[in-house]
Design an enzyme around this catalytic site. Structure first.
Site, PDB file in Angstrom:
ATOM      1  N   LYS A  22      -4.350  22.878  33.349  1.00 36.26           N
ATOM      2  CA  LYS A  22      -2.878  23.566  32.700  1.00 36.26           C
ATOM      3  C   LYS A  22      -1.618  22.760  32.648  1.00 36.26           C
ATOM      4  O   LYS A  22      -0.994  22.451  31.682  1.00 36.26           O
ATOM      5  CB  LYS A  22      -2.739  24.806  33.158  1.00 36.26           C
ATOM      6  N   ASN A  23      -1.287  22.256  33.879  1.00 39.81           N
ATOM      7  CA  ASN A  23       0.050  21.704  33.920  1.00 39.81           C
ATOM      8  C   ASN A  23       0.150  20.281  33.312  1.00 39.81           C
ATOM      9  O   ASN A  23       1.069  19.591  33.286  1.00 39.81           O
ATOM     10  CB  ASN A  23       0.311  21.876  35.394  1.00 39.81           C
ATOM     11  N   ARG A  92       7.179  29.989  30.285  1.00 41.47           N
ATOM     12  CA  ARG A  92       8.568  29.576  30.994  1.00 41.47           C
ATOM     13  C   ARG A  92       8.645  27.921  30.627  1.00 41.47           C
ATOM     14  O   ARG A  92       9.903  27.500  30.469  1.00 41.47           O
ATOM     15  CB  ARG A  92       8.607  29.911  32.614  1.00 41.47           C
ATOM     16  N   CYS A 116      11.457  33.998  36.337  1.00 46.71           N
ATOM     17  CA  CYS A 116      10.299  34.217  36.295  1.00 46.71           C
ATOM     18  C   CYS A 116       9.915  35.169  37.345  1.00 46.71           C
ATOM     19  O   CYS A 116      10.817  34.978  38.425  1.00 46.71           O
ATOM     20  CB  CYS A 116       9.500  33.120  35.766  1.00 46.71           C
ATOM     21  N   ARG A 121      14.745  29.989  37.873  1.00 50.67           N
ATOM     22  CA  ARG A 121      13.930  28.853  37.267  1.00 50.67           C
ATOM     23  C   ARG A 121      14.993  27.894  36.371  1.00 50.67           C
ATOM     24  O   ARG A 121      15.152  27.946  35.380  1.00 50.67           O
ATOM     25  CB  ARG A 121      12.774  28.896  36.331  1.00 50.67           C
ATOM     26  N   PRO A 122      15.940  27.187  37.287  1.00 43.93           N
ATOM     27  CA  PRO A 122      17.088  26.635  36.806  1.00 43.93           C
ATOM     28  C   PRO A 122      16.563  25.307  35.886  1.00 43.93           C
ATOM     29  O   PRO A 122      15.487  24.831  36.143  1.00 43.93           O
ATOM     30  CB  PRO A 122      18.044  26.206  37.799  1.00 43.93           C
ATOM     31  N   ILE A 123      17.403  25.083  34.861  1.00 46.03           N
ATOM     32  CA  ILE A 123      17.080  23.580  34.050  1.00 46.03           C
ATOM     33  C   ILE A 123      17.869  22.753  34.140  1.00 46.03           C
ATOM     34  O   ILE A 123      18.267  21.843  33.263  1.00 46.03           O
ATOM     35  CB  ILE A 123      16.613  24.122  32.754  1.00 46.03           C
ATOM     36  N   ASP A 124      18.951  22.916  34.862  1.00 42.15           N
ATOM     37  CA  ASP A 124      19.953  21.722  35.267  1.00 42.15           C
ATOM     38  C   ASP A 124      19.472  20.375  35.439  1.00 42.15           C
ATOM     39  O   ASP A 124      20.188  19.396  34.667  1.00 42.15           O
ATOM     40  CB  ASP A 124      21.029  22.076  36.481  1.00 42.15           C
ATOM     41  N   ASP A 306       1.597  25.545  44.193  1.00 45.37           N
ATOM     42  CA  ASP A 306       0.560  26.557  43.569  1.00 45.37           C
ATOM     43  C   ASP A 306      -0.698  26.714  44.294  1.00 45.37           C
ATOM     44  O   ASP A 306      -1.540  27.609  43.929  1.00 45.37           O
ATOM     45  CB  ASP A 306       0.073  25.768  42.304  1.00 45.37           C
ATOM     46  N   ILE A 328       9.419  24.996  47.800  1.00 48.27           N
ATOM     47  CA  ILE A 328       9.498  24.805  46.349  1.00 48.27           C
ATOM     48  C   ILE A 328      10.401  26.099  45.664  1.00 48.27           C
ATOM     49  O   ILE A 328      11.068  25.791  44.867  1.00 48.27           O
ATOM     50  CB  ILE A 328       8.334  24.334  45.547  1.00 48.27           C
ATOM     51  N   ARG A 398      -3.385  32.996  32.376  1.00 47.16           N
ATOM     52  CA  ARG A 398      -2.444  31.910  31.936  1.00 47.16           C
ATOM     53  C   ARG A 398      -2.885  30.869  32.456  1.00 47.16           C
ATOM     54  O   ARG A 398      -2.667  29.457  31.936  1.00 47.16           O
ATOM     55  CB  ARG A 398      -1.074  32.216  32.757  1.00 47.16           C
TER      56      ARG A 398
HETATM   57  N1  EPU Z   1      14.281  23.174  39.691  1.00 45.09           N
HETATM   58  C1  EPU Z   1      15.945  23.242  39.401  1.00 45.09           C
HETATM   59  N2  EPU Z   1      16.317  22.531  38.474  1.00 45.09           N
HETATM   60  C2  EPU Z   1      15.603  22.069  37.173  1.00 45.09           C
HETATM   61  C3  EPU Z   1      14.303  22.019  37.432  1.00 45.09           C
HETATM   62  C4  EPU Z   1      13.746  22.599  38.545  1.00 45.09           C
HETATM   63  O1  EPU Z   1      16.649  23.523  40.402  1.00 45.09           O
HETATM   64  O2  EPU Z   1      16.178  21.629  36.231  1.00 45.09           O
HETATM   65  C5  EPU Z   1      13.806  23.694  40.913  1.00 45.09           C
HETATM   66  C6  EPU Z   1      12.727  24.770  40.553  1.00 45.09           C
HETATM   67  O3  EPU Z   1      13.835  25.926  40.276  1.00 45.09           O
HETATM   68  C7  EPU Z   1      11.946  24.677  41.642  1.00 45.09           C
HETATM   69  C8  EPU Z   1      11.736  23.247  42.079  1.00 45.09           C
HETATM   70  O4  EPU Z   1      12.669  22.680  41.290  1.00 45.09           O
HETATM   71  O5  EPU Z   1      12.571  25.446  42.795  1.00 45.09           O
HETATM   72  C9  EPU Z   1      10.539  22.864  41.504  1.00 45.09           C
HETATM   73  O6  EPU Z   1      10.473  22.801  39.970  1.00 45.09           O
HETATM   74  P1  EPU Z   1       9.562  21.905  38.879  1.00 45.09           P
HETATM   75  O7  EPU Z   1      10.654  21.525  37.802  1.00 45.09           O
HETATM   76  O8  EPU Z   1       9.132  20.763  39.852  1.00 45.09           O
HETATM   77  O9  EPU Z   1       8.605  22.662  38.572  1.00 45.09           O
HETATM   78  P2  EPU Z   1       7.989  23.088  36.828  1.00 45.09           P
HETATM   79  O10 EPU Z   1       8.048  21.629  36.090  1.00 45.09           O
HETATM   80  O11 EPU Z   1       8.967  24.209  36.498  1.00 45.09           O
HETATM   81  C10 EPU Z   1       5.519  22.601  37.520  1.00 45.09           C
HETATM   82  C11 EPU Z   1       4.509  23.505  37.125  1.00 45.09           C
HETATM   83  C12 EPU Z   1       4.510  24.650  38.262  1.00 45.09           C
HETATM   84  C13 EPU Z   1       4.359  24.128  39.715  1.00 45.09           C
HETATM   85  C14 EPU Z   1       5.722  23.125  39.832  1.00 45.09           C
HETATM   86  C15 EPU Z   1       5.731  22.536  41.088  1.00 45.09           C
HETATM   87  C16 EPU Z   1       3.961  23.156  35.087  1.00 45.09           C
HETATM   88  C17 EPU Z   1       3.900  23.636  33.611  1.00 45.09           C
HETATM   89  N3  EPU Z   1       4.156  24.069  35.978  1.00 45.09           N
HETATM   90  O12 EPU Z   1       6.750  23.565  37.190  1.00 45.09           O
HETATM   91  O13 EPU Z   1       2.934  25.352  38.273  1.00 45.09           O
HETATM   92  O14 EPU Z   1       4.622  25.200  40.574  1.00 45.09           O
HETATM   93  O15 EPU Z   1       5.609  22.141  38.699  1.00 45.09           O
HETATM   94  O16 EPU Z   1       4.608  21.695  41.341  1.00 45.09           O
HETATM   95  O17 EPU Z   1       3.516  21.759  35.267  1.00 45.09           O
HETATM   96  C18 EPU Z   1       1.574  27.152  38.228  1.00 45.09           C
HETATM   97  O18 EPU Z   1       0.809  26.413  37.610  1.00 45.09           O
HETATM   98  O19 EPU Z   1       1.373  28.081  38.821  1.00 45.09           O
HETATM   99  C19 EPU Z   1       2.835  26.737  38.323  1.00 45.09           C
HETATM  100  C20 EPU Z   1       3.889  27.490  38.710  1.00 45.09           C
END
Ligand code: EPU
Length: 417
Positions: A22-23, A92, A116, A121-124, A306, A328, A398
């Protein structure tokens, strides 16, 4: 709304083919938007998150088609740039489309993803990376507008945390920048390597994926290509922890063993017997597992967040006490109260869970509140005495393609009701 009805105590035996990841599919689908013409993805699992990503692509003007596990995306003549809020809310990780859409059309308009079930889930980090490449991003009334008024510039980008999604967004966007972009403190997850493989087939030049420095030499255009999605390491982990908790002997095929090393290490410590080569693993468990000492989640190659809920499901019926630290996400323990309803003995303090293994769990009706937590509850019911249901299977759908069939095929007593 559906539920899984599970009768515990059935040993797991047989072979299973692990689905595509999925990821990995989600960023690959976002990247397809940037590729002119037709892209073909094989080994694409049937998941509600994948359907949501395909709906987004169709909304942006792509033509998408699925035949079995092959998905075709035709992005010829796409010039739409708005992702409706209802689709952003469905998944998300739809923020992963921001770079690709703005890079292709000059502008992306989408709503903020919001929080979520795992916490904020910040995107900064995504925003900072795109700004470095010349993006002007405005955020008003929950809407995000991203534009590249002077085109996409190559940049030297340092991520304050190795975010998987931000690394992917930056990589995808940088493929069409003018010049060479360097992404430092990049995520090293295998899904990043899979994305780089796809982008390179599409005409990009991405170097260093899988290390903490990814270099992208910008090209003018990307073109549709054909790619096979990597195996899902978390689905593989789910099956392995289920065998460890319930007992049995299962051969997992279509996997990348190297991606599973932190999982394998916990299972070996638990006393399971594992035989493996590059693409398959046989796991045998004939006795109650031993609990781990301490496990803490880390970015790859550390123990994956995960897989934490699945490890804890096994740990709840193991001998001894384990300490699990979640590094995380802020709120990943929602399912633990439900495990305790089955008689597990787990205490949590902040991001730490202390699991005192019990000899057996008693089946109790429980509710999934997130994807991996939901899968962990189903695994715990398979290891319990009695019959009960896991509600809200839409969370599990999902990320797992036919969860109930996967486990029924190896002997679990599980049906969807
Ligand atoms: N974070 C920030 N700012 C950002 C982006 C992330 O503070 O701009 C923080 C997040 O809040 C979190 C940490 O950084 O605390 C890790 O977030 P990351 O961006 O690495 O995760 P993601 O890309 O949103 C992917 C997987 C998740 C998996 C995480 C960590 C996908 C679609 N999702 O999420 O998968 O847990 O990496 O490995 O690739 C799942 O499959 O159940 C799942 C949640």
């Amino acid at each position: 709304m559906s539920a899984f009805k599970i009768t515990g105590g059935r040993k797991l035996h047989g072979d299973l083919n692990v689905q595509g990841a999925k990821n990995s599919v989600l960023p690959l689908l976002a990247a397809c938007f940037l590729c002119e013409g037709q892209s073909i993805l094989h080994n694409c699992p049937k998941l509600s998150d994948v359907n949501a990503a395909l709906d987004i692509l169709e909304c942006l003007g792509c033509r998408c088609k699925r035949e079995g596990t092959t998905v075709t995306v035709d992005s010829q003549n796409c010039d739409m740039f708005e992702v409706p809020e209802c689709l952003m809310r469905e998944m998300r990780s739809s923020i992963i489309f921001m770079g690709a859409v703005a890079a292709r059309t000059g502008k992306a308009l989408m709503s903020l993803p919001g929080g979520c079930e795992l916490g904020p889930r910040p995107i900064d980090i995504h925003i900072e990376a795109l700004k470095k490449m010349g993006a002007v991003i405005e955020c008003e009334s929950g809407k995000l507008i991203c534009e590249f008024p002077e085109g996409i510039k190559a940049a030297d980008i340092y991520l304050r945390f190795p975010s998987v999604g931000a690394t992917e967004n930056a990589m995808i966007t940088a493929t069409v920048a003018s010049g060479t972009t360097v992404i430092r403190n990049a995520a090293k997850e295998p899904e990043i390597i899979d994305l780089a493989g796809f982008l390179n087939k599409a005409g990009a030049c991405v170097l260093g994926a899988g290390t903490d420095t990814v270099t992208v030499i910008g090209a003018h255009k990307l073109y549709g290509c054909e790619h096979t999605v990597m195996p899902d390491r978390i689905v593989a982990a789910t099956c392995m922890y289920a065998v460890a908790a319930v007992g049995g002997r299962v051969r997992l095929k279509n996997i990348e063993t190297e991606h599973l090393l932190p999982i394998i290490s916990t299972l070996t410590d638990a006393g399971c017997n594992l035989e493996y080569d590059g693409h398959q693993i046989v796991i045998v468990s004939h006795s109650r597992p031993h609990n781990f000492d301490t496990v803490s989640t880390q970015p790859y190659p550390g123990f994956p967040t995960d897989a934490g809920p699945l490890l804890i499901a096994m740990s709840s019926v193991s001998k001894g006490t384990g300490v699990f630290i979640e590094n995380i996400f802020d709120r990943r323990f929602g399912y633990i109260d439900e495990l305790n309803r089955m008689g597990a003995n787990i205490k949590t303090v902040g991001r730490v869970a202390i699991i005192s293994g019990v000899r057996h769990l008693d089946a109790a009706n429980v509710c999934a509140a997130d994807l991996r937590g939901g899968a962990a509850l189903a695994v715990a019911l398979m290891a319990s005495h009695g019959t009960a249901t896991v509600k809200n299977t839409e969370y599990i759908d999902r990320g797992y393609d036919g969860f109930e069939h996967t486990f029924a095929n190896i002997g679990a007593d599980i049906t969807r009701i």
